[in-house]
Enzyme design. Sequence first.
Site, PDB file in Angstrom:
ATOM      1  N   GLY A 111       0.807  -1.233   0.000  1.00 62.89           N
ATOM      2  CA  GLY A 111       0.000   0.000   0.000  1.00 62.89           C
ATOM      3  C   GLY A 111       0.833   1.273   0.000  1.00 62.89           C
ATOM      4  O   GLY A 111       0.297   2.372  -0.149  1.00 62.89           O
ATOM      5  N   GLY A 112       2.137   1.165   0.212  1.00 67.26           N
ATOM      6  CA  GLY A 112       3.014   2.329   0.163  1.00 67.26           C
ATOM      7  C   GLY A 112       2.920   3.266   1.356  1.00 67.26           C
ATOM      8  O   GLY A 112       3.383   4.397   1.294  1.00 67.26           O
ATOM      9  N   ASP A 114       4.434   3.079   4.224  1.00 67.04           N
ATOM     10  CA  ASP A 114       5.610   3.092   5.093  1.00 67.04           C
ATOM     11  C   ASP A 114       5.961   4.523   5.488  1.00 67.04           C
ATOM     12  O   ASP A 114       6.098   5.390   4.632  1.00 67.04           O
ATOM     13  CB  ASP A 114       6.798   2.446   4.381  1.00 67.04           C
ATOM     14  CG  ASP A 114       7.931   2.144   5.338  1.00 67.04           C
ATOM     15  OD1 ASP A 114       8.037   0.986   5.761  1.00 67.04           O
ATOM     16  OD2 ASP A 114       8.697   3.078   5.673  1.00 67.04           O
ATOM     17  N   CYS A 176      -7.460   2.753   8.334  1.00 65.99           N
ATOM     18  CA  CYS A 176      -7.314   3.518   7.098  1.00 65.99           C
ATOM     19  C   CYS A 176      -7.443   2.569   5.903  1.00 65.99           C
ATOM     20  O   CYS A 176      -6.640   1.656   5.743  1.00 65.99           O
ATOM     21  CB  CYS A 176      -5.958   4.210   7.101  1.00 65.99           C
ATOM     22  SG  CYS A 176      -5.552   4.948   5.538  1.00 65.99           S
ATOM     23  N   VAL A 181      -2.249  -4.568   2.793  1.00 63.70           N
ATOM     24  CA  VAL A 181      -2.176  -5.733   3.688  1.00 63.70           C
ATOM     25  C   VAL A 181      -0.758  -6.314   3.756  1.00 63.70           C
ATOM     26  O   VAL A 181      -0.436  -7.047   4.680  1.00 63.70           O
ATOM     27  CB  VAL A 181      -3.181  -6.860   3.322  1.00 63.70           C
ATOM     28  CG1 VAL A 181      -4.621  -6.343   3.333  1.00 63.70           C
ATOM     29  CG2 VAL A 181      -2.839  -7.515   1.990  1.00 63.70           C
ATOM     30  N   GLY A 182       0.093  -5.972   2.778  1.00 64.12           N
ATOM     31  CA  GLY A 182       1.464  -6.511   2.778  1.00 64.12           C
ATOM     32  C   GLY A 182       2.273  -5.983   3.947  1.00 64.12           C
ATOM     33  O   GLY A 182       2.792  -6.747   4.766  1.00 64.12           O
ATOM     34  N   HIS A 184       1.123  -3.841   6.425  1.00 65.75           N
ATOM     35  CA  HIS A 184       0.322  -3.744   7.652  1.00 65.75           C
ATOM     36  C   HIS A 184       0.316  -5.048   8.449  1.00 65.75           C
ATOM     37  O   HIS A 184       0.648  -5.073   9.635  1.00 65.75           O
ATOM     38  CB  HIS A 184      -1.105  -3.360   7.263  1.00 65.75           C
ATOM     39  CG  HIS A 184      -2.036  -3.127   8.416  1.00 65.75           C
ATOM     40  ND1 HIS A 184      -1.945  -2.029   9.237  1.00 65.75           N
ATOM     41  CD2 HIS A 184      -3.090  -3.849   8.875  1.00 65.75           C
ATOM     42  CE1 HIS A 184      -2.910  -2.087  10.150  1.00 65.75           C
ATOM     43  NE2 HIS A 184      -3.606  -3.182   9.952  1.00 65.75           N
ATOM     44  N   LEU A 473       6.558  -1.059  15.091  1.00 68.21           N
ATOM     45  CA  LEU A 473       7.216  -1.196  13.790  1.00 68.21           C
ATOM     46  C   LEU A 473       6.457  -0.512  12.656  1.00 68.21           C
ATOM     47  O   LEU A 473       7.056   0.117  11.784  1.00 68.21           O
ATOM     48  CB  LEU A 473       7.392  -2.681  13.449  1.00 68.21           C
ATOM     49  CG  LEU A 473       8.010  -2.953  12.065  1.00 68.21           C
ATOM     50  CD1 LEU A 473       9.462  -2.509  12.009  1.00 68.21           C
ATOM     51  CD2 LEU A 473       7.881  -4.420  11.684  1.00 68.21           C
ATOM     52  N   TYR A 475       4.828   2.057  12.674  1.00 73.48           N
ATOM     53  CA  TYR A 475       5.045   3.511  12.670  1.00 73.48           C
ATOM     54  C   TYR A 475       6.552   3.725  12.541  1.00 73.48           C
ATOM     55  O   TYR A 475       7.195   4.359  13.375  1.00 73.48           O
ATOM     56  CB  TYR A 475       4.501   4.162  13.945  1.00 73.48           C
ATOM     57  CG  TYR A 475       3.005   4.028  14.126  1.00 73.48           C
ATOM     58  CD1 TYR A 475       2.153   3.876  13.018  1.00 73.48           C
ATOM     59  CD2 TYR A 475       2.420   4.066  15.388  1.00 73.48           C
ATOM     60  CE1 TYR A 475       0.778   3.753  13.188  1.00 73.48           C
ATOM     61  CE2 TYR A 475       1.043   3.952  15.550  1.00 73.48           C
ATOM     62  CZ  TYR A 475       0.230   3.793  14.447  1.00 73.48           C
ATOM     63  OH  TYR A 475      -1.123   3.682  14.611  1.00 73.48           O
TER      64      TYR A 475
HETATM   65  C1  LIG Z   1      -2.810   7.070   6.892  1.00 76.48           C
HETATM   66  C2  LIG Z   1      -2.277   5.902   7.642  1.00 76.48           C
HETATM   67  C3  LIG Z   1      -3.100   5.221   8.540  1.00 76.48           C
HETATM   68  C4  LIG Z   1      -2.626   4.132   9.253  1.00 76.48           C
HETATM   69  N1  LIG Z   1      -3.450   3.491  10.134  1.00 76.48           N
HETATM   70  C5  LIG Z   1      -2.991   2.423  10.820  1.00 76.48           C
HETATM   71  C6  LIG Z   1      -3.833   1.721  11.734  1.00 76.48           C
HETATM   72  O1  LIG Z   1      -4.997   2.056  11.926  1.00 76.48           O
HETATM   73  N2  LIG Z   1      -3.307   0.667  12.401  1.00 76.48           N
HETATM   74  C7  LIG Z   1      -2.028   0.261  12.217  1.00 76.48           C
HETATM   75  O2  LIG Z   1      -1.619  -0.730  12.827  1.00 76.48           O
HETATM   76  N3  LIG Z   1      -1.209   0.893  11.351  1.00 76.48           N
HETATM   77  C8  LIG Z   1      -1.658   1.965  10.657  1.00 76.48           C
HETATM   78  N4  LIG Z   1      -0.832   2.606   9.791  1.00 76.48           N
HETATM   79  C9  LIG Z   1       0.544   2.134   9.620  1.00 76.48           C
HETATM   80  C10 LIG Z   1       0.591   1.011   8.585  1.00 76.48           C
HETATM   81  O3  LIG Z   1       0.137  -0.185   9.189  1.00 76.48           O
HETATM   82  C11 LIG Z   1       2.028   0.811   8.104  1.00 76.48           C
HETATM   83  O4  LIG Z   1       2.488   1.982   7.492  1.00 76.48           O
HETATM   84  C12 LIG Z   1       2.133  -0.380   7.160  1.00 76.48           C
HETATM   85  O5  LIG Z   1       3.445  -0.867   7.150  1.00 76.48           O
HETATM   86  C13 LIG Z   1       1.710   0.012   5.776  1.00 76.48           C
HETATM   87  O6  LIG Z   1       1.651  -1.089   4.930  1.00 76.48           O
HETATM   88  P1  LIG Z   1       1.615  -0.825   3.360  1.00 76.48           P
HETATM   89  O7  LIG Z   1       1.587  -2.122   2.694  1.00 76.48           O
HETATM   90  O8  LIG Z   1       0.573   0.172   3.038  1.00 76.48           O
HETATM   91  O9  LIG Z   1       3.007  -0.059   3.161  1.00 76.48           O
HETATM   92  P2  LIG Z   1       4.284  -0.320   2.243  1.00 76.48           P
HETATM   93  O10 LIG Z   1       4.995   0.991   2.271  1.00 76.48           O
HETATM   94  O11 LIG Z   1       3.907  -0.872   0.930  1.00 76.48           O
HETATM   95  O12 LIG Z   1       5.080  -1.398   3.056  1.00 76.48           O
HETATM   96  C14 LIG Z   1       5.562  -1.196   4.369  1.00 76.48           C
HETATM   97  C15 LIG Z   1       6.750  -2.132   4.613  1.00 76.48           C
HETATM   98  O13 LIG Z   1       6.366  -3.482   4.398  1.00 76.48           O
HETATM   99  C16 LIG Z   1       7.088  -4.053   3.307  1.00 76.48           C
HETATM  100  N5  LIG Z   1       6.165  -4.853   2.501  1.00 76.48           N
HETATM  101  C17 LIG Z   1       5.004  -4.425   1.942  1.00 76.48           C
HETATM  102  N6  LIG Z   1       4.420  -5.439   1.294  1.00 76.48           N
HETATM  103  C18 LIG Z   1       5.207  -6.513   1.431  1.00 76.48           C
HETATM  104  C19 LIG Z   1       5.136  -7.858   0.960  1.00 76.48           C
HETATM  105  N7  LIG Z   1       4.116  -8.284   0.241  1.00 76.48           N
HETATM  106  N8  LIG Z   1       6.145  -8.703   1.274  1.00 76.48           N
HETATM  107  C20 LIG Z   1       7.194  -8.279   2.015  1.00 76.48           C
HETATM  108  N9  LIG Z   1       7.312  -7.020   2.490  1.00 76.48           N
HETATM  109  C21 LIG Z   1       6.332  -6.150   2.203  1.00 76.48           C
HETATM  110  C22 LIG Z   1       7.636  -2.866   2.543  1.00 76.48           C
HETATM  111  O14 LIG Z   1       8.773  -3.221   1.790  1.00 76.48           O
HETATM  112  C23 LIG Z   1       7.903  -1.890   3.653  1.00 76.48           C
HETATM  113  O15 LIG Z   1       9.102  -2.235   4.305  1.00 76.48           O
HETATM  114  C24 LIG Z   1      -1.296   3.705   9.061  1.00 76.48           C
HETATM  115  C25 LIG Z   1      -0.475   4.378   8.160  1.00 76.48           C
HETATM  116  C26 LIG Z   1      -0.950   5.469   7.456  1.00 76.48           C
HETATM  117  C27 LIG Z   1      -0.041   6.197   6.500  1.00 76.48           C
END
Ligand SMILES: Cc1cc2nc3c(=O)[nH]c(=O)nc-3n(C[C@H](O)[C@H](O)[C@H](O)COP(=O)(O)OP(=O)(O)OC[C@H]3O[C@@H](n4cnc5c(N)ncnc54)[C@H](O)[C@@H]3O)c2cc1C
Length: 554
Positions: A111-112, A114, A176, A181-182, A184, A473, A475
Amino acid sequence: MICLRRTHLFLLFCVSLIWLCSSSDSLQDNFLECFNSTSYSKHSIPVSEVVFTNESASFSSLFRLSIRNLRFLTTTLPKPLFLVTPFHESHVQAAIVCAREKGLQVRVRSGGHDYEGLSYVSSQAPFIVIDLINLRSITIDIEDETASVGTGAALGELYYRIAKKSSIHGFPAGSCPTVGVGGHISGGGFGTLFRKYGLAADNVIDAKIIDFNGRIMDRSSMGEDLFWAIRGGGGASFGVILSWKLKLVSVPSIVTVFNVQRTLEQGATHLFQKWQNISHKLDQDIFLHVTTKVVTDFPSKKTIRLSFTSLFLGPIERLIPIMKTRFSELGLKRSDCIEMSWIQSVLFFADFSIDTPLEVLMERSSPQISDAFFTAKSDYVISPISQKGLEGLWKKLLEEEKSELILTPYGGKMSQISESQTPFPHREGRIFGIQYLATWDNANETEKHLSWIREVYAYMKPYVSKSPRAAYLNYRDLDLGRNYGRNTSYEEAKVWGLKYFSDNFERLVRVKTKVDPSNFFWNEQSIPLLYHYEDDTRITKVHSGLDFEIVQER
Ligand SMILES: Cc1cc2nc3c(=O)[nH]c(=O)nc-3n(C[C@H](O)[C@H](O)[C@H](O)COP(=O)(O)OP(=O)(O)OC[C@H]3O[C@@H](n4cnc5c(N)ncnc54)[C@H](O)[C@@H]3O)c2cc1C
Ligand SMILES: *[C@@H]1O[C@H](CO)[C@@H](O)[C@H](O)[C@H]1NC(C)=O
Ligand SMILES: *[C@@H]1O[C@H](CO)[C@@H](O)[C@H](O)[C@H]1NC(C)=O
Ligand SMILES: *[C@@H]1O[C@H](CO)[C@@H](O)[C@H](O)[C@H]1NC(C)=O
Ligand SMILES: *[C@@H]1O[C@H](CO)[C@@H](O)[C@H](O)[C@H]1NC(C)=O
Ligand SMILES: *[C@@H]1O[C@H](CO)[C@@H](O)[C@H](O)[C@H]1NC(C)=O
């Protein structure tokens, strides 16, 4: 066992030299050719629809699509050479195999979200990004009460698919909808249901992952160590997670939400003190968190407004008496409460009107967050913050135009799960978690806001968890410490590793050493190896006191 026997060294060398050897006898001299010709990628889909060079027309918009923090759009940090958007698992395999062969690093993006942009920028070029946006199929099996979810999917899509199939099932993850899901789930993942059902990671029953060799494994073939590590240790250190199998949870057909707001002048501090005493001890059907905002109150005085916002898993009738007994100071009235379905509560907590068509949950970017610069940090509170502590905190918040706190009560199911069950250690004894946030609109203000949040963090030290001062982690915060290179040692990495993982850090290091012995999946906060490299072939130091035998299993 400290010592490193010759046989172990030999095994290690084989693993780490594979890509050096194959690149020297290379028939292909670039990544694209390799990708196209790798046996894995024999698909009808032309390579031009899967791999985008940084020179191609679609690159910018694709790259931008999943960037949630503008700091990392405008950054001077290197951008990827290629964006790979797999349509099939074999595309992921080809990307990994070819990146290794060509000496490119890999970043993985779901989801980007990070907080430090680690899924799409890197301090060490050259690198590629595997963006999973096309691998997001979701299958809901209501009979089985499970969901199979591609890691390119966002939470909103998952919630939407569940709600389309059932009004009495849900999944305990974040609020959010655009969060992927990757990242998170592999980092833990909490939300409004977590006091009843635990983290998203606590509800994973199987997963598919690709390792540095391009090998696809499920729970039984990856083994319980790696399956443990990716449920809270972050996926990025270990491989590319392709999909999750999740256990759905029950939700009542009617839930209740409320949002009661008070400014400092209206006695918010006293209410907060009461909240600190009881929120983590409430019935686990009640999630009652507090968020703060700087507002301008009548007549134009800047103040802090606290919002006490709740999801209750039941009807108003059952909620009112509980609140009367446990938190009468809040003065909750029937008219403050709204009954709705669980999926409407998802809209509510995502700041949408509850009448919004559910399809809004399928949107990848949301205007509220996609155009902001932000920074955040986290803490855990073990004993209530004193009056003096709170007053100082409010003062700090008032210095910043768009400062926010999100205060999340623990307890309930979270206290019943042991600290070593998953890498996420923040369980029993935590009253609440804090997230400090600052957002702004102009790139030229970044330094100012980063200094502000560092000051708040320094100020809060006496009031939060100690040795280690814990952090979440998901955050992610590079101020806690970072890897400057592939050979960052276990000792160096402990500075931040213990904060995120506490005593689980050592086990994560062991798992990492076993499954990614050449540290191919490196990033600025990836789990380090038990040994470190001086260059790509020579091991200079094995960390004393740690059992190294594990590597022999490869
Ligand atoms: C607006 C906002 C609201 C949020 N709300 C919450 C909340 O309510 N509860 C909560 O717990 N957290 C929350 N978060 C934090 C969120 O859980 C983390 O930022 C999470 O890591 C985001 O996952 P992503 O896949 O969107 O991010 P990404 O930037 O895509 O990935 C995050 C990290 O995981 C790695 N990764 C992603 N996908 C994979 C994969 N398939 N295999 C291996 N590694 C992977 C990436 O390389 C990176 O290191 C929030 C963040 C934001 C910006
Ligand atoms: C990819 O491989 C196919 C089959 O070998 C070939 O026809 C095609 O020209 C290649 N495309 C590129 C961009 O190299
Ligand atoms: C593409 O990446 C290369 C290598 O990092 C860099 O030299 C080049 O300037 C980049 N091109 C664009 C348009 O960003
Ligand atoms: C919170 O609990 C402490 C210790 O039990 C008590 O002294 C204090 O009065 C309580 N505060 C409120 C606002 O209830
Ligand atoms: C920052 O940028 C904004 C708009 O881009 C501009 O109005 C403002 O004057 C700049 N501030 C500083 C301190 O450079
Ligand atoms: C490994 O670390 C040492 C010191 O910590 C450093 O001097 C060396 O350059 C590093 N090597 C690599 C390949 O990063």
